[in-house]
Enzyme design. Structure first.
Site, short mmCIF file in Angstrom:
data_model
loop_
_atom_site.label_atom_id
_atom_site.label_comp_id
_atom_site.label_asym_id
_atom_site.label_seq_id
_atom_site.Cartn_x
_atom_site.Cartn_y
_atom_site.Cartn_z
N SER A 261 0.31 63.56 61.47
CA SER A 261 0.47 64.94 61.04
C SER A 261 0.37 65.87 62.24
O SER A 261 -0.02 65.47 63.34
CB SER A 261 -0.64 65.29 60.04
OG SER A 261 -1.86 65.38 60.73
N LYS A 262 0.71 67.12 61.99
CA LYS A 262 0.64 68.13 63.04
C LYS A 262 -0.80 68.25 63.55
O LYS A 262 -1.04 68.46 64.72
CB LYS A 262 1.14 69.45 62.47
CG LYS A 262 1.05 70.60 63.46
CD LYS A 262 1.80 71.79 62.95
CE LYS A 262 1.19 73.11 63.36
NZ LYS A 262 0.27 73.14 64.46
N ARG A 263 -1.74 68.08 62.60
CA ARG A 263 -3.16 68.20 62.98
C ARG A 263 -3.56 67.14 64.03
O ARG A 263 -4.33 67.43 64.93
CB ARG A 263 -4.06 68.09 61.75
CG ARG A 263 -5.11 69.18 61.72
CD ARG A 263 -5.90 69.23 60.42
NE ARG A 263 -5.05 69.13 59.26
CZ ARG A 263 -5.25 68.26 58.26
NH1 ARG A 263 -6.24 67.41 58.30
NH2 ARG A 263 -4.46 68.26 57.21
N ASP A 266 -2.45 68.44 67.31
CA ASP A 266 -3.28 69.55 67.77
C ASP A 266 -4.60 69.04 68.32
O ASP A 266 -5.08 69.50 69.35
CB ASP A 266 -3.55 70.53 66.62
CG ASP A 266 -2.28 71.27 66.20
OD1 ASP A 266 -1.32 71.26 66.99
OD2 ASP A 266 -2.26 71.84 65.09
#
Ligand code: GLU
Length: 504
Positions: A261-263, A266
Site C-alpha cells: 500500500s501507499k502507507r 511512506d
C-alpha cells in the site's frame, strides 16, 4: 480483421494516481499484445463520478508514456472502437441494461438508500447480513415484486437496474494463470448495473465495452476475480462470447502480510507511484520513481519480475527482450513480494548497461543544475571512473564532485585518522616540490611522490591517504593518481596548500 486477433485493454479508473500495481497490469497487457502482434488499448473507466479525481487521467497517460507503454488505441484516437472514455459512451450502456430487462436478466429497483439501510439494520439485530438476492428480492420494491402500474409510476422517479442473479448455480471459467476457477451464485448478490444518475456501474460498462472493443483477453489484477462470475453471466445473458481471462497475482508488502500500500512506501521511504503526484485536495505530494531518478526501463524491468519470470536465471531485460520472452503461462498465481532494495539494484544494472557517453549526457544535467560547465570528454571519463559505485545518475555527483570543484570541507573522521604525525609537514613540502613534475601523468606523478616518500622514510599508504583527503575531502574515490592527473597540476598543488592551511 479476423476475430482471433489479440486485443487487450488497460482500463484504469481515474480515481487518483496510478499505483505501481496498475502499471504492472498495463505492462503485462502491453507485453502480451506486442508479443502476439496484437493491439494494446487504453480505456478510461470514469463512470463513477463520485470518485473522479481531476488530473488523474492526465497522470495515467503521462505515466504510461514515461514507461514506454504507448497504447495503440486511446482517448482522443478515432477508430472504429472508440470513444475510449466511458463517460462518452453513456448512451450505449442504457440500451444494454434495458435489453437485459426485456430478456428477464435484470429488473428495475426502487428501494431508497434509507429503505436499504433500515433493512440492513433490521437483519443486523439478528446478526445477519442483508443481501439483495433471489431470497430477498421479493420483499423489496422492484419490478419483480410490484404491479405493472406501480412500476410505470415509479419509473418517473429514481431507480436503478439490478442483475437478477440466479440462485445456486455454478459458474466456472478457465483462468490462464489460475486454471479452473469456480463460483456458486448463492454467494453473490443482485449487483446494480445501472445507477439512478444515468451512469452504468463498472460491471455493465466493462463487459459491454470489452465486447464491442473486441477484447480477446482480459488481463487484470486479482482483486477483480470476485467480479468474474457476474461478468461471465452478463456475457451469457447477452448471448456474447466471453474473452479469455488472466488474473494477475497481488503485489505484496516488502515484509509481513498483505498487499503493498501507499502507507508501506511512506513508512519505508520508497515510492509506490511511477510519477510524483500532488493530491489536488490536500496538496500532499507523493514521491514517484521518475523523480527519484529511476530509469523507466529499470522500473519496467522490476515490475515485469513481480509475478513473472522467463524460467531462466536472467533478470535484466530491455523492453524488447521482455516482449520476446513474455507469456501469461509463466505468470505465478501466488503474490509477488516487492523489494525496494532490489529495485535500486535494477536501476544500477540498467545504469551499467548504458554507454559512458549516454551517462555523461545525463550527468551533464546534474552539472548544469550546479552551474558547472565541463568538457564532454572529461565528464565522460569521470563517469567511467565512478559509475560502478552508484545506482542513480544523481549519485555520480556524490562520488565525483571533486573532479569539478575543490573540497569545501574535510571529513572529520578521516582527518583524525590520516592528518597526523609527520604528514602535514610532508604535505607542505610536497606542494612546493610537485612543480618539478614535468609530465603530469598518473604514473609519473606516482613515481615522483614515491621517491620523495622514500627519501623521507615515511609510509606510502600514510601519505597517499592524506593526499586523498586533500584532493577529495574524504577517504573515497577512484585511483588517486588518476584524480591528480585529471584535475591538473596547478589544482592539485592548490588543494594540498588549502589542506595544509585549513588542517594545520
Ligand atoms: N476500472 C477497473 C480498474 O480500475 C478495471 C478492472 C478491469 O480491468 O476489469 O481497475
Amino acid at each position: 480483421m479476423s476475430d482471433s486477433k489479440v486485443r487487450v485493454r488497460f482500463a484504469p479508473s481515474p480515481t487518483g494516481p496510478l499505483h505501481m500495481g496498475g502499471v504492472r497490469t498495463a505492462l503485462f497487457n502491453y507485453l502480451f499484445a506486442k508479443k502476439n502482434n496484437g493491439t494494446f488499448i487504453l480505456r478510461i473507466e470514469d463512470t463513477d463520478q463520485t470518485r473522479y479525481v481531476p488530473g488523474a487521467e492526465k497522470y495515467i497517460i503521462e505515466a504510461l508514456e514515461w514507461c514506454g507503454l504507448n497504447p495503440d488505441e486511446k482517448p482522443g484516437y478515432s477508430c472504429g472502437f472508440g470513444p475510449y472514455r466511458q463517460s462518452e459512451r453513456k448512451d450505449i450502456y442504457k440500451t444494454f441494461a434495458q435489453k437485459l430487462i426485456s430478456t428477464g436478466h435484470a429488473y428495475y429497483a426502487f428501494d431508497t438508500p434509507e429503505e436499504l439501510d433500515s433493512k440492513r439494520k433490521e437483519l443486523e439485530k439478528d446478526k445477519k447480513v442483508f443481501t439483495y438476492n433471489a431470497h430477498t428480492r421479493s420483499q423489496m420494491r422492484n419490478s419483480l415484486s410490484l404491479s405493472e402500474d406501480e412500476v410505470t409510476e415509479l419509473l418517473k422517479g429514481d431507480y436503478v437496474i439490478r442483475f437478477k442473479m440466479p440462485d445456486n448455480e455454478t459458474v466456472e471459467e478457465e483462468d490462464i494463470i489460475r486454471g479452473k476457477v469456480s463460483f456458486n451464485t448463492r454467494e453473490l448478490d443482485d449487483k446494480i448495473l445501472f445507477k439512478s444518475d444515468g451512469m452504468p456501474t463498472y460491471h455493465l460498462a466493462n463487459v459491454v465495452d470489452d465486447h464491442f472493443m473486441k477484447i480477446s483477453h482480459v488481463i487484470r489484477g486479482e482483486e477483480w476475480l470476485p467480479s468474474l462470475p457476474l461478468h461471465i453471466l452478463l456475457y451469457k445473458s447477452f448471448g456474447w462470447n466471453t474473452p479469455k481471462f488472466a488474473h494477475l497475482p497481488l503485489i505484496l508488502k516488502p515484509t509481513g502480510k498483505g498487499k503493498l500500500s501507499k502507507r508501506d512506501g511512506d513508512k519505508a521511504g520508497f515510492p509506490v507511484f511511477p510519477l510524483q503526484w500532488k493530491d489536488p485536495e490536500s496538496g500532499d505530494i507523493s514521491s514517484g520513481y521518475r523523480e527519484e531518478g529511476y530509469f523507466p526501463e529499470a522500473f519496467v524491468n522490476m515490475l515485469a519480475m513481480l509475478g513473472w519470470n522467463p524460467g531462466t536465471e536472467q533478470e535484466i531485460f530491455s523492453m524488447d527482450e521482455l516482449i520476446e520472452l513474455f507469456s501469461l503461462e509463466r505468470v505465478n498465481k501466488s503474490g509477488a513480494r516487492f523489494d525496494p532494495e532490489k529495485t535500486k539494484w535494477f536501476n544500477q544494472q540498467h545504469l551499467l548497461r548504458k554507454t559512458d557517453r549516454q551517462l555523461s549526457v545525463l550527468f551533464s544535467k546534474e552539472l548544469d543544475k550546479r552551474g558547472i560547465k565541463a568538457d564532454e570528454n572529461f565528464t565522460e571519463k569521470v563517469v567511467s571512473l565512478v559509475k560502478e559505485r552508484v545506482s542513480f545518475v544523481h549519485e555520480i555527483w556524490d562520488q565525483a564532485s571533486f573532479f569539478f570543484i575543490a573540497p569545501v570541507e574535510y571529513d572529520p573522521k578521516v582527518v583524525k585518522k590520516r592528518w597526523k604525525g609527520d604528514v602535514p609537514a610532508f604535505m607542505k613540502e610536497l606542494a612546493e616540490k610537485l612543480n618539478e613534475v614535468n609530465e603530469w601523468k598518473a604514473d609519473k606523478i606516482k613515481s615522483y611522490i614515491a621517491a620523495l616518500i622514500e627519501e623521507k622514510g615515511l609510509g606510502f599508504g600514510l601519505v597517499m591517504n592524506a593526499l586523498r583527503l586533500a584532493l577529495v575531502g574524504g577517504g573515497f574515490g577512484p585511483d588517486l593518481m588518476t584524480i591528480a592527473e585529471m584535475i591538473g597540476k596547478e589544482e592539485t598543488i592548490q588543494r594540498i596548500k588549502n589542506a595544509v592551511e585549513k588542517l594545520g
